[in-house]
Design a protein around this motif. Sequence first.
Motif, PDB file in Angstrom:
ATOM      1  N   GLU A  92       0.828  -1.211   0.000  1.00 19.77           N
ATOM      2  CA  GLU A  92       0.000   0.000   0.000  1.00 19.77           C
ATOM      3  C   GLU A  92       0.864   1.264   0.000  1.00 19.77           C
ATOM      4  O   GLU A  92       0.539   2.239  -0.670  1.00 19.77           O
ATOM      5  N   LEU A  93       1.958   1.229   0.761  1.00 19.80           N
ATOM      6  CA  LEU A  93       2.851   2.394   0.783  1.00 19.80           C
ATOM      7  C   LEU A  93       3.468   2.630  -0.593  1.00 19.80           C
ATOM      8  O   LEU A  93       3.584   3.767  -1.040  1.00 19.80           O
ATOM      9  N   LYS A  94       3.839   1.547  -1.274  1.00 15.54           N
ATOM     10  CA  LYS A  94       4.453   1.656  -2.593  1.00 15.54           C
ATOM     11  C   LYS A  94       3.519   2.338  -3.588  1.00 15.54           C
ATOM     12  O   LYS A  94       3.959   3.071  -4.466  1.00 15.54           O
ATOM     13  N   ALA A  95       2.214   2.132  -3.408  1.00 14.36           N
ATOM     14  CA  ALA A  95       1.233   2.755  -4.301  1.00 14.36           C
ATOM     15  C   ALA A  95       1.141   4.261  -4.087  1.00 14.36           C
ATOM     16  O   ALA A  95       0.751   4.998  -4.997  1.00 14.36           O
ATOM     17  N   VAL A  96       1.523   4.741  -2.906  1.00  9.87           N
ATOM     18  CA  VAL A  96       1.424   6.163  -2.590  1.00  9.87           C
ATOM     19  C   VAL A  96       2.746   6.889  -2.835  1.00  9.87           C
ATOM     20  O   VAL A  96       2.753   8.025  -3.314  1.00  9.87           O
ATOM     21  N   LEU A  97       3.852   6.239  -2.527  1.00  7.87           N
ATOM     22  CA  LEU A  97       5.163   6.879  -2.632  1.00  7.87           C
ATOM     23  C   LEU A  97       5.693   6.835  -4.061  1.00  7.87           C
ATOM     24  O   LEU A  97       5.331   5.956  -4.840  1.00  7.87           O
ATOM     25  N   THR A  98       6.586   7.774  -4.362  1.00  8.29           N
ATOM     26  CA  THR A  98       7.290   7.705  -5.640  1.00  8.29           C
ATOM     27  C   THR A  98       8.303   6.569  -5.548  1.00  8.29           C
ATOM     28  O   THR A  98       8.620   6.093  -4.444  1.00  8.29           O
ATOM     29  N   ASP A  99       8.865   6.151  -6.676  1.00  8.94           N
ATOM     30  CA  ASP A  99       9.866   5.079  -6.657  1.00  8.94           C
ATOM     31  C   ASP A  99      11.060   5.471  -5.786  1.00  8.94           C
ATOM     32  O   ASP A  99      11.569   4.659  -5.012  1.00  8.94           O
ATOM     33  N   GLU A 100      11.486   6.715  -5.905  1.00 10.95           N
ATOM     34  CA  GLU A 100      12.632   7.191  -5.126  1.00 10.95           C
ATOM     35  C   GLU A 100      12.314   7.184  -3.619  1.00 10.95           C
ATOM     36  O   GLU A 100      13.128   6.749  -2.809  1.00 10.95           O
ATOM     37  N   GLN A 101      11.115   7.637  -3.256  1.00 12.49           N
ATOM     38  CA  GLN A 101      10.718   7.652  -1.851  1.00 12.49           C
ATOM     39  C   GLN A 101      10.601   6.234  -1.297  1.00 12.49           C
ATOM     40  O   GLN A 101      11.033   5.958  -0.183  1.00 12.49           O
ATOM     41  N   TYR A 102      10.057   5.326  -2.096  1.00 10.82           N
ATOM     42  CA  TYR A 102       9.888   3.956  -1.630  1.00 10.82           C
ATOM     43  C   TYR A 102      11.245   3.279  -1.429  1.00 10.82           C
ATOM     44  O   TYR A 102      11.455   2.575  -0.444  1.00 10.82           O
ATOM     45  N   THR A 103      12.173   3.519  -2.342  1.00 10.28           N
ATOM     46  CA  THR A 103      13.524   2.959  -2.202  1.00 10.28           C
ATOM     47  C   THR A 103      14.173   3.480  -0.933  1.00 10.28           C
ATOM     48  O   THR A 103      14.770   2.716  -0.169  1.00 10.28           O
ATOM     49  N   LYS A 104      14.044   4.766  -0.700  1.00  8.79           N
ATOM     50  CA  LYS A 104      14.613   5.370   0.506  1.00  8.79           C
ATOM     51  C   LYS A 104      13.937   4.804   1.755  1.00  8.79           C
ATOM     52  O   LYS A 104      14.595   4.507   2.752  1.00  8.79           O
ATOM     53  N   TYR A 105      12.629   4.619   1.694  1.00 13.65           N
ATOM     54  CA  TYR A 105      11.875   4.029   2.810  1.00 13.65           C
ATOM     55  C   TYR A 105      12.397   2.619   3.106  1.00 13.65           C
ATOM     56  O   TYR A 105      12.633   2.261   4.259  1.00 13.65           O
ATOM     57  N   GLN A 106      12.587   1.818   2.062  1.00 11.03           N
ATOM     58  CA  GLN A 106      13.063   0.448   2.257  1.00 11.03           C
ATOM     59  C   GLN A 106      14.451   0.429   2.895  1.00 11.03           C
ATOM     60  O   GLN A 106      14.737  -0.402   3.740  1.00 11.03           O
ATOM     61  N   GLN A 107      15.308   1.339   2.485  1.00 16.36           N
ATOM     62  CA  GLN A 107      16.666   1.372   3.009  1.00 16.36           C
ATOM     63  C   GLN A 107      16.703   1.823   4.462  1.00 16.36           C
ATOM     64  O   GLN A 107      17.625   1.495   5.183  1.00 16.36           O
ATOM     65  N   ASP A 108      15.702   2.566   4.894  1.00 19.02           N
ATOM     66  CA  ASP A 108      15.719   3.139   6.232  1.00 19.02           C
ATOM     67  C   ASP A 108      14.858   2.387   7.238  1.00 19.02           C
ATOM     68  O   ASP A 108      14.735   2.793   8.376  1.00 19.02           O
ATOM     69  N   ARG A 109      14.279   1.276   6.829  1.00 17.21           N
ATOM     70  CA  ARG A 109      13.436   0.514   7.763  1.00 17.21           C
ATOM     71  C   ARG A 109      14.296  -0.041   8.888  1.00 17.21           C
ATOM     72  O   ARG A 109      15.437  -0.447   8.670  1.00 17.21           O
ATOM     73  N   PRO A 110      13.751  -0.103  10.109  1.00 19.75           N
ATOM     74  CA  PRO A 110      14.530  -0.590  11.250  1.00 19.75           C
ATOM     75  C   PRO A 110      15.091  -1.990  11.048  1.00 19.75           C
ATOM     76  O   PRO A 110      16.229  -2.262  11.414  1.00 19.75           O
ATOM     77  N   GLU A 111      14.319  -2.885  10.428  1.00 17.11           N
ATOM     78  CA  GLU A 111      14.827  -4.248  10.268  1.00 17.11           C
ATOM     79  C   GLU A 111      16.010  -4.306   9.311  1.00 17.11           C
ATOM     80  O   GLU A 111      16.839  -5.183   9.389  1.00 17.11           O
ATOM     81  N   LYS A 112      16.114  -3.345   8.389  1.00 19.78           N
ATOM     82  CA  LYS A 112      17.276  -3.284   7.502  1.00 19.78           C
ATOM     83  C   LYS A 112      18.457  -2.654   8.237  1.00 19.78           C
ATOM     84  O   LYS A 112      19.575  -3.104   8.147  1.00 19.78           O
ATOM     85  N   ARG A 113      18.165  -1.589   8.986  1.00 22.91           N
ATOM     86  CA  ARG A 113      19.187  -0.854   9.713  1.00 22.91           C
ATOM     87  C   ARG A 113      19.833  -1.725  10.787  1.00 22.91           C
ATOM     88  O   ARG A 113      21.035  -1.666  10.999  1.00 22.91           O
ATOM     89  N   ASP A 114      19.030  -2.558  11.462  1.00 21.68           N
ATOM     90  CA  ASP A 114      19.512  -3.334  12.593  1.00 21.68           C
ATOM     91  C   ASP A 114      19.882  -4.771  12.227  1.00 21.68           C
ATOM     92  O   ASP A 114      20.154  -5.565  13.100  1.00 21.68           O
ATOM     93  N   LYS A 115      19.887  -5.083  10.944  1.00 25.17           N
ATOM     94  CA  LYS A 115      20.179  -6.448  10.515  1.00 25.17           C
ATOM     95  C   LYS A 115      21.536  -6.887  11.093  1.00 25.17           C
ATOM     96  O   LYS A 115      22.503  -6.163  11.024  1.00 25.17           O
ATOM     97  N   GLY A 116      21.538  -8.040  11.670  1.00 30.89           N
ATOM     98  CA  GLY A 116      22.754  -8.553  12.248  1.00 30.89           C
ATOM     99  C   GLY A 116      22.906  -8.210  13.719  1.00 30.89           C
ATOM    100  O   GLY A 116      23.757  -8.760  14.398  1.00 30.89           O
ATOM    101  N   LYS A 117      22.071  -7.334  14.239  1.00 28.51           N
ATOM    102  CA  LYS A 117      22.152  -6.985  15.656  1.00 28.51           C
ATOM    103  C   LYS A 117      21.157  -7.780  16.476  1.00 28.51           C
ATOM    104  O   LYS A 117      21.084  -7.619  17.678  1.00 28.51           O
ATOM    105  N   GLY A 118      20.322  -8.568  15.815  1.00 28.59           N
ATOM    106  CA  GLY A 118      19.337  -9.353  16.523  1.00 28.59           C
ATOM    107  C   GLY A 118      18.030  -8.617  16.783  1.00 28.59           C
ATOM    108  O   GLY A 118      17.130  -9.142  17.371  1.00 28.59           O
TER     109      GLY A 118
END
Length: 123
Positions: A92-118
Amino acid sequence: MKKLVMILVSVFTLSSVAFSQERTRPSAEDMAKKQTERMAEKLSLTNDQKAKIETINLKYAKQHEASRNSQKSEKDAMRAEMKKVKEAKDAELKAVLTDEQYTKYQQDRPEKRDKGKGVHNPE
């Protein structure tokens, strides 16, 4: 020496009381609002996008809260359900955000940011 012992006992007692108090979770509305504000700041959302995103965030925060509060005994089932909810939200978010915004959103998600920290890493 007696003063030092009394101070240490006092500190220990106070810290025990502080840790034993139950932690309250923010409401779904508070979580959605906070998440929307972070996204608006990081993704430079328009007012229209912000309103739509807040509705989406609230919808899924309520689902997340309901899942968390349910009396499921099996953690794996809960994780699978949460993953489905997250995937639906992302669609649903992808339908609202631009491609650039969605890519940035994906990169900044907590599960991506904290990967490897448990943290937020159920896999």
